[in-house]
Design an enzyme around this catalytic site. Structure first.
Site, PDB file in Angstrom:
ATOM      1  N   SER A   7       2.420  -0.303  -2.194  1.00 42.90           N
ATOM      2  CA  SER A   7       3.055   0.915  -2.755  1.00 42.90           C
ATOM      3  C   SER A   7       2.650   2.286  -1.988  1.00 42.90           C
ATOM      4  O   SER A   7       1.578   2.472  -2.116  1.00 42.90           O
ATOM      5  CB  SER A   7       2.670   0.818  -4.118  1.00 42.90           C
ATOM      6  OG  SER A   7       2.833   2.162  -4.987  1.00 42.90           O
ATOM      7  N   HIS A  32       7.078  -1.071  -1.032  1.00 44.50           N
ATOM      8  CA  HIS A  32       7.155  -0.848  -2.483  1.00 44.50           C
ATOM      9  C   HIS A  32       7.278   0.800  -2.590  1.00 44.50           C
ATOM     10  O   HIS A  32       6.458   1.384  -2.320  1.00 44.50           O
ATOM     11  CB  HIS A  32       5.885  -1.461  -3.275  1.00 44.50           C
ATOM     12  CG  HIS A  32       6.322  -1.469  -4.703  1.00 44.50           C
ATOM     13  ND1 HIS A  32       7.086  -2.441  -5.316  1.00 44.50           N
ATOM     14  CD2 HIS A  32       5.924  -0.477  -5.721  1.00 44.50           C
ATOM     15  CE1 HIS A  32       6.895  -2.113  -6.714  1.00 44.50           C
ATOM     16  NE2 HIS A  32       6.484  -0.988  -6.777  1.00 44.50           N
ATOM     17  N   ASP A  34       8.046   3.538  -5.152  1.00 43.44           N
ATOM     18  CA  ASP A  34       8.004   3.898  -6.479  1.00 43.44           C
ATOM     19  C   ASP A  34       8.652   5.220  -6.888  1.00 43.44           C
ATOM     20  O   ASP A  34       8.324   6.347  -6.519  1.00 43.44           O
ATOM     21  CB  ASP A  34       6.682   4.083  -7.084  1.00 43.44           C
ATOM     22  CG  ASP A  34       5.896   2.605  -7.162  1.00 43.44           C
ATOM     23  OD1 ASP A  34       6.478   2.025  -7.914  1.00 43.44           O
ATOM     24  OD2 ASP A  34       4.713   2.646  -6.698  1.00 43.44           O
ATOM     25  N   MET A  36      10.198   7.739  -9.773  1.00 44.08           N
ATOM     26  CA  MET A  36       9.907   8.199 -11.075  1.00 44.08           C
ATOM     27  C   MET A  36      10.551   9.466 -11.363  1.00 44.08           C
ATOM     28  O   MET A  36      10.757  10.305 -10.601  1.00 44.08           O
ATOM     29  CB  MET A  36       8.537   8.514 -11.055  1.00 44.08           C
ATOM     30  CG  MET A  36       7.394   7.274 -10.869  1.00 44.08           C
ATOM     31  SD  MET A  36       5.757   7.810 -11.072  1.00 44.08           S
ATOM     32  CE  MET A  36       5.023   6.088 -10.471  1.00 44.08           C
ATOM     33  N   HIS A  65      11.371   0.179  -6.768  1.00 48.18           N
ATOM     34  CA  HIS A  65      11.017  -0.023  -8.096  1.00 48.18           C
ATOM     35  C   HIS A  65      11.375   1.467  -8.961  1.00 48.18           C
ATOM     36  O   HIS A  65      10.706   2.618  -8.826  1.00 48.18           O
ATOM     37  CB  HIS A  65       9.496  -0.144  -8.292  1.00 48.18           C
ATOM     38  CG  HIS A  65       9.030  -0.240  -9.563  1.00 48.18           C
ATOM     39  ND1 HIS A  65       7.812  -0.158  -9.769  1.00 48.18           N
ATOM     40  CD2 HIS A  65       9.504  -0.393 -10.932  1.00 48.18           C
ATOM     41  CE1 HIS A  65       7.405  -0.281 -11.221  1.00 48.18           C
ATOM     42  NE2 HIS A  65       8.814  -0.749 -11.376  1.00 48.18           N
ATOM     43  N   MET A  67      11.726   3.411 -11.820  1.00 42.45           N
ATOM     44  CA  MET A  67      11.206   3.903 -12.950  1.00 42.45           C
ATOM     45  C   MET A  67      11.867   5.116 -13.542  1.00 42.45           C
ATOM     46  O   MET A  67      11.201   6.217 -13.651  1.00 42.45           O
ATOM     47  CB  MET A  67       9.522   4.172 -12.912  1.00 42.45           C
ATOM     48  CG  MET A  67       8.857   2.884 -12.927  1.00 42.45           C
ATOM     49  SD  MET A  67       7.023   3.227 -12.081  1.00 42.45           S
ATOM     50  CE  MET A  67       7.547   3.346 -10.600  1.00 42.45           C
ATOM     51  N   MET A 136       4.478  -5.574 -15.046  1.00 41.38           N
ATOM     52  CA  MET A 136       3.878  -4.359 -14.881  1.00 41.38           C
ATOM     53  C   MET A 136       2.359  -4.520 -15.367  1.00 41.38           C
ATOM     54  O   MET A 136       2.186  -4.983 -16.692  1.00 41.38           O
ATOM     55  CB  MET A 136       4.122  -3.056 -15.604  1.00 41.38           C
ATOM     56  CG  MET A 136       5.556  -2.349 -14.989  1.00 41.38           C
ATOM     57  SD  MET A 136       5.334  -1.854 -13.349  1.00 41.38           S
ATOM     58  CE  MET A 136       4.017  -0.894 -13.058  1.00 41.38           C
ATOM     59  N   ASP A 174       2.196  -5.570 -10.518  1.00 43.88           N
ATOM     60  CA  ASP A 174       2.339  -4.190  -9.936  1.00 43.88           C
ATOM     61  C   ASP A 174       1.283  -3.332 -11.041  1.00 43.88           C
ATOM     62  O   ASP A 174       1.641  -3.595 -11.921  1.00 43.88           O
ATOM     63  CB  ASP A 174       3.708  -3.566 -10.019  1.00 43.88           C
ATOM     64  CG  ASP A 174       3.468  -2.088  -9.523  1.00 43.88           C
ATOM     65  OD1 ASP A 174       2.683  -1.645  -8.865  1.00 43.88           O
ATOM     66  OD2 ASP A 174       4.708  -1.589  -9.368  1.00 43.88           O
TER      67      ASP A 174
HETATM   68  C1  DX5 Z   1       2.601   2.307 -11.110  1.00 44.80           C
HETATM   69  C2  DX5 Z   1       3.626   1.911  -9.861  1.00 44.80           C
HETATM   70  C3  DX5 Z   1       2.432   1.146  -8.904  1.00 44.80           C
HETATM   71  C4  DX5 Z   1       1.381   1.836  -8.571  1.00 44.80           C
HETATM   72  C5  DX5 Z   1       0.580   0.765  -7.946  1.00 44.80           C
HETATM   73  O1  DX5 Z   1       3.609   3.207 -12.106  1.00 44.80           O
HETATM   74  O2  DX5 Z   1       4.614   1.137 -10.314  1.00 44.80           O
HETATM   75  O3  DX5 Z   1       3.496   0.674  -8.181  1.00 44.80           O
HETATM   76  O4  DX5 Z   1       1.769   3.030  -7.689  1.00 44.80           O
HETATM   77  O5  DX5 Z   1      -0.724   1.414  -7.530  1.00 44.80           O
HETATM   78  P1  DX5 Z   1      -2.025   0.923  -7.690  1.00 44.80           P
HETATM   79  O6  DX5 Z   1      -2.307  -0.263  -7.004  1.00 44.80           O
HETATM   80  O7  DX5 Z   1      -3.057   2.065  -7.211  1.00 44.80           O
HETATM   81  O8  DX5 Z   1      -2.181   0.645  -9.481  1.00 44.80           O
HETATM   82 ZN    ZN Z   2       5.759   0.208  -8.800  1.00 38.26          ZN
END
Ligand code: DX5
Ligand code: ZN
Length: 228
Positions: A7, A32, A34, A36, A65, A67, A136, A174
């Site tokens: 990620s 990955h 992320d 947001m 991913h 979110m 998650m 994750d």
């Molecule tokens: C959290 C993300 C994850 C996160 C993982 O909202 O979806 O992908 O970045 O990071 P670590 O491995 O540091 O928990």
């Molecule tokens: Zn993620």
């Protein structure tokens, strides 16, 4: 096959392309991303413009991913030639079946993510339509949080459900996965491992990724013996 999906949330964004090249060179299987929106989760991260400028420079398949609220509105923006998986949150979808179909129509694997407190029965009527369940193991929004131990049971429950139905669905996990718990997560049933801060947290991104890939292969017993 067990796959690693680093990620980039914890990467150094001023040096993003180089850091991605390090995980790619070390043999990571997916990347990955992320996304947001500051609504579904209390943080804002990467958007489609960053993906657009990175994608021609990379060959690693993208694991997106989302979110975000109203994911249907943005799915197309994250659909690139490099995109392999697009995952949305079940909690963010009013018409989950429609959203899954929209992802598949674009030629990607459709993933559904479940927050830690969301029961797996949410998926009861879509099991036949999905390609990936993303469990998650932290509350989404931030990198570097601690793994929620109860999620090991949830991973096994998802694995049992998939096996009982005879389906071929990836189990991605994750949040909070480190060198010292990755095997536990795999042995519970996961086959796609997301790791952010464990890989990008320090200077040696290449070495961290190599060590992580090695730990993914070691039997749990061996790791525990080494600690003694
Ligand atoms: C959290 C993300 C994850 C996160 C993982 O909202 O979806 O992908 O970045 O990071 P670590 O491995 O540091 O928990
Ligand atoms: Zn993620």
């Amino acid at each position: 096959m067990i796959q690693l999906s680093p990620s980039i949330l914890s990467a150094d964004f001023s040096n993003l392309l180089e850091e991605i090249r390090e995980v790619e060179r070390a043999g990571a299987h997916l990347l990955h991303i992320d996304v947001m929106d500051g609504h579904f989760v209390p943080n804002i991260s990467i958007g489609p413009l960053i993906l657009e400028s990175l994608r021609n420079k990379l060959t690693i398949p993208l694991d997106v991913h989302l979110m975000i609220e109203n994911p249907d509105q943005y799915i197309e923006k994250f659909s690139t030639d490099n995109t392999k998986i697009i995952t949305v949150h079940s909690e963010a979808c009013l018409h989950l079946n429609r959203t899954i179909q929209a992802i598949k129509m674009l030629g990607h694997k459709a993933g559904i993510s479940l927050n830690p407190a969301t029961p797996i029965h949410t998926l009861d009527y879509v099991w036949n339509d999905i390609d990936v369940v993303l469990i998650m193991s932290v509350n989404p929004g931030f990198g570097g949080q601690s793994f929620i131990k109860d999620m090991l049971g949830k991973i096994s429950d998802v694995k049992n459900e998939i096996d009982a139905r005879g389906l071929n669905i990836d189990i991605e996990v994750d949040g909070g996965i480190k060198l010292d718990n990755v095997r536990e997560v795999i042995e519970a049933g996961a086959n796609v491992i997301v790791a952010g801060s464990a890989l990008f947290g320090s200077e040696d991104v290449y070495g961290n990724t190599i060590r992580f890939l090695e730990a993914m292969k070691k039997p749990l017993r061996q790791i525990k013996d080494n600690k003694r």
